[in-house]
Design a protein around this motif. Structure first.
Motif, PDB file in Angstrom:
ATOM      1  N   GLU A 258       0.583  -1.329   0.197  1.00  0.00           N
ATOM      2  CA  GLU A 258      -0.112  -0.150   0.083  1.00  0.00           C
ATOM      3  C   GLU A 258       0.974   1.128   0.148  1.00  0.00           C
ATOM      4  N   ALA A 259       2.032   1.105   0.656  1.00  0.00           N
ATOM      5  CA  ALA A 259       2.870   2.500   1.110  1.00  0.00           C
ATOM      6  C   ALA A 259       3.538   2.708  -0.422  1.00  0.00           C
ATOM      7  N   LEU A 260       3.889   1.531  -0.924  1.00  0.00           N
ATOM      8  CA  LEU A 260       4.376   1.515  -2.898  1.00  0.00           C
ATOM      9  C   LEU A 260       4.119   2.073  -3.604  1.00  0.00           C
ATOM     10  N   ASP A 261       2.788   1.432  -3.397  1.00  0.00           N
ATOM     11  CA  ASP A 261       1.221   2.319  -4.819  1.00  0.00           C
ATOM     12  C   ASP A 261       1.946   3.847  -4.168  1.00  0.00           C
ATOM     13  N   THR A 262       1.428   4.085  -2.808  1.00  0.00           N
ATOM     14  CA  THR A 262       0.959   5.958  -2.298  1.00  0.00           C
ATOM     15  C   THR A 262       2.661   6.299  -3.172  1.00  0.00           C
ATOM     16  N   LEU A 263       3.639   5.767  -2.770  1.00  0.00           N
ATOM     17  CA  LEU A 263       4.916   6.260  -3.644  1.00  0.00           C
ATOM     18  C   LEU A 263       4.901   6.718  -4.895  1.00  0.00           C
ATOM     19  N   VAL A 264       4.392   5.717  -5.720  1.00  0.00           N
ATOM     20  CA  VAL A 264       5.104   5.524  -7.271  1.00  0.00           C
ATOM     21  C   VAL A 264       3.639   6.561  -7.700  1.00  0.00           C
ATOM     22  N   GLY A 265       2.798   6.568  -6.739  1.00  0.00           N
ATOM     23  CA  GLY A 265       1.346   7.712  -7.218  1.00  0.00           C
ATOM     24  C   GLY A 265       2.114   9.510  -6.478  1.00  0.00           C
ATOM     25  N   ARG A 266       2.906  10.001  -5.961  1.00  0.00           N
ATOM     26  CA  ARG A 266       3.437  11.075  -5.289  1.00  0.00           C
ATOM     27  C   ARG A 266       4.461  11.308  -6.516  1.00  0.00           C
ATOM     28  N   LEU A 267       5.389  10.104  -7.144  1.00  0.00           N
ATOM     29  CA  LEU A 267       6.473  10.589  -7.629  1.00  0.00           C
ATOM     30  C   LEU A 267       6.636  10.727  -9.440  1.00  0.00           C
ATOM     31  N   VAL A 268       5.028  10.090 -10.336  1.00  0.00           N
ATOM     32  CA  VAL A 268       4.727  10.854 -11.438  1.00  0.00           C
ATOM     33  C   VAL A 268       3.783  11.417 -10.785  1.00  0.00           C
ATOM     34  N   ALA A 269       3.128  12.218 -10.048  1.00  0.00           N
ATOM     35  CA  ALA A 269       2.335  13.841  -9.684  1.00  0.00           C
ATOM     36  C   ALA A 269       3.261  14.541  -9.540  1.00  0.00           C
ATOM     37  N   ALA A 270       4.581  14.187  -8.932  1.00  0.00           N
ATOM     38  CA  ALA A 270       5.357  15.189  -8.783  1.00  0.00           C
ATOM     39  C   ALA A 270       6.908  15.513 -10.631  1.00  0.00           C
ATOM     40  N   GLY A 271       6.332  14.555 -11.384  1.00  0.00           N
ATOM     41  CA  GLY A 271       7.347  14.785 -12.989  1.00  0.00           C
ATOM     42  C   GLY A 271       8.440  13.699 -12.870  1.00  0.00           C
ATOM     43  N   LEU A 272       8.556  12.813 -11.991  1.00  0.00           N
ATOM     44  CA  LEU A 272       9.701  12.017 -11.779  1.00  0.00           C
ATOM     45  C   LEU A 272       9.583  10.886 -12.652  1.00  0.00           C
ATOM     46  N   PRO A 273       9.877  10.597 -13.131  1.00  0.00           N
ATOM     47  CA  PRO A 273       9.442   9.362 -13.929  1.00  0.00           C
ATOM     48  C   PRO A 273      10.583   8.004 -13.601  1.00  0.00           C
ATOM     49  N   VAL A 274       9.293   7.418 -13.475  1.00  0.00           N
ATOM     50  CA  VAL A 274      10.266   5.547 -12.494  1.00  0.00           C
ATOM     51  C   VAL A 274      10.802   4.857 -13.669  1.00  0.00           C
ATOM     52  N   ARG A 275      12.445   4.626 -13.844  1.00  0.00           N
ATOM     53  CA  ARG A 275      12.599   4.147 -14.584  1.00  0.00           C
ATOM     54  C   ARG A 275      12.915   2.275 -14.287  1.00  0.00           C
ATOM     55  N   GLU A 276      13.333   2.061 -12.623  1.00  0.00           N
ATOM     56  CA  GLU A 276      13.686   0.747 -12.281  1.00  0.00           C
ATOM     57  C   GLU A 276      12.499   0.617 -10.810  1.00  0.00           C
ATOM     58  N   LEU A 277      12.091  -0.192 -10.750  1.00  0.00           N
ATOM     59  CA  LEU A 277      11.178  -0.169  -9.412  1.00  0.00           C
ATOM     60  C   LEU A 277      11.219  -2.096  -9.475  1.00  0.00           C
ATOM     61  N   THR A 278      12.269  -2.400  -8.402  1.00  0.00           N
ATOM     62  CA  THR A 278      12.299  -3.888  -9.081  1.00  0.00           C
ATOM     63  C   THR A 278      12.876  -4.288  -6.698  1.00  0.00           C
ATOM     64  N   ALA A 279      11.970  -5.153  -6.440  1.00  0.00           N
ATOM     65  CA  ALA A 279      12.329  -5.912  -5.445  1.00  0.00           C
ATOM     66  C   ALA A 279      13.594  -6.306  -5.616  1.00  0.00           C
ATOM     67  N   VAL A 280      13.997  -6.163  -3.772  1.00  0.00           N
ATOM     68  CA  VAL A 280      15.855  -6.664  -3.672  1.00  0.00           C
ATOM     69  C   VAL A 280      15.335  -8.284  -3.535  1.00  0.00           C
ATOM     70  N   VAL A 281      14.233  -8.424  -2.639  1.00  0.00           N
ATOM     71  CA  VAL A 281      13.865 -10.274  -2.320  1.00  0.00           C
ATOM     72  C   VAL A 281      12.643  -9.903  -2.817  1.00  0.00           C
ATOM     73  N   PRO A 282      12.564 -10.981  -3.639  1.00  0.00           N
ATOM     74  CA  PRO A 282      10.892 -11.355  -4.100  1.00  0.00           C
ATOM     75  C   PRO A 282      10.082 -11.138  -2.683  1.00  0.00           C
TER      76      PRO A 282
END
Length: 296
Positions: A258-282
């Motif tokens: 849930e917190a990760l979804d919030t973070l991605v939404g705020r990054l997009v709203a701030a105009g910061l494109p996400v190039r990679e978002l990968t779990a270090v440990v799945p």
């Protein structure tokens, strides 16, 4: 199939301690756990190789009361394939059909299903481990099972053969077969199974849908790359239940889903494109570690 409070011990070693398991027709159910968790013992019970010391085991609607007295429709293998090395693939399956009194067995057809047509008349002694695994699966398919029990069926297989086996198991489930499969590969279980049971110390520490298992891991570390590391770090620092640290040209953020979804939404709203978002440990592996590390 249905198991309730199944217990199995060997002398002073308790291999299974009050395990429940339900697998419906058309479902692929995964068994996972560290070495010594009880997976092989449970698979052996499902194949009638031994009886529970206590509890109830029902296979295809029949209560199992004697070893080696399974109802028709149960097939599979445990602890590696049992084959005649001096015989060819065709001869091995013909022998299985004879022993199981399977009339009109489509030996060539099942060998084609698991991709061994080219070696149908080769002796098994020259087969790789992966080829032997597939031949054992073919032997199980000869019986047209309603319940298929497989112990690490992709062990020793190359990626192409692994994909072939996984697709076959999906098709069998689509046709109404109940499949129980053990594996150490969490990625394979995620791609194949409807539900999983996680064993540790002879006990089921989790049983249910994969999505629910992933949620058991709690917060997970994710590697985040973006065009503005400093800016992304500032955004992440303002999201509740998110911690962030620098990792060279990337960030490592720890968050639940849930917190990760919030973070991605705020990054997009701030105009910061996400190039990679990968779990270090799945998440599935993280849940596995979290649920088994403190188990007895």
């Amino acid at each position: 199939m249905r198991a309730r409070q199944v217990r199995k011990a060997y002398a002073d070693v308790v291999a299974l301690d009050g395990v429940d398991l339900d697998v419906s027709a058309g479902q692929v159910h995964g068994l996972v756990g560290p070495n010594g968790a009880g997976k092989t013992t449970l698979l052996s019970l499902l194949l009638g190789l031994s009886l529970p010391d206590r509890g109830v085991l029902e296979l295809l609607g029949s209560t199992v009361r004697r070893a080696h007295a399974l109802p028709d429709g149960v097939a599979g293998f445990v602890e590696g394939p049992g084959l005649y090395p001096a015989l060819t693939a065709r001869q091995n399956l013909t022998a299985v059909a004879s022993l199981r009194r399977i009339h009109g067995a489509d030996v060539a057809g099942v060998l084609e299903q698991i991709g061994l047509t080219d070696v149908i008349d080769d002796r098994v002694r020259g087969f790789s481990l992966g080829m032997r695994q597939r031949l054992s699966l073919a032997a199980a398919l000869l019986t047209r099972p309603e319940l298929l029990v497989l112990d690490e069926p992709t062990n020793g297989l190359d990626p192409s053969a692994t994909q072939c086996v996984l697709e076959l198991l999906r098709r069998l489930a689509d046709d109404g077969v109940a499949v129980v499969v053990s594996s150490h590969r969490m990625d394979e279980l995620a791609a194949l199974c409807h539900e999983v049971t996680l064993l540790s110390g002879g006990r089921a520490v989790f049983s249910g849908p994969l999505a629910k298992l992933a949620a058991e891991s709690g917060p997970v570390d994710f590697r985040l790359r973006t065009t503005d590391v400093a800016g992304a770090g500032a955004v992440a620092a303002g999201v509740p239940r998110v911690t962030v640290r620098s990792a060279g040209d990337a960030l490592v953020v720890r968050a639940d889903q849930e917190a990760l979804d919030t973070l991605v939404g705020r990054l997009v709203a701030a105009g910061l494109p996400v190039r990679e978002l990968t779990a270090v440990v799945p998440p599935l592996q993280a849940a596995f570690l979290a649920l088994t590390q403190d188990a007895p």
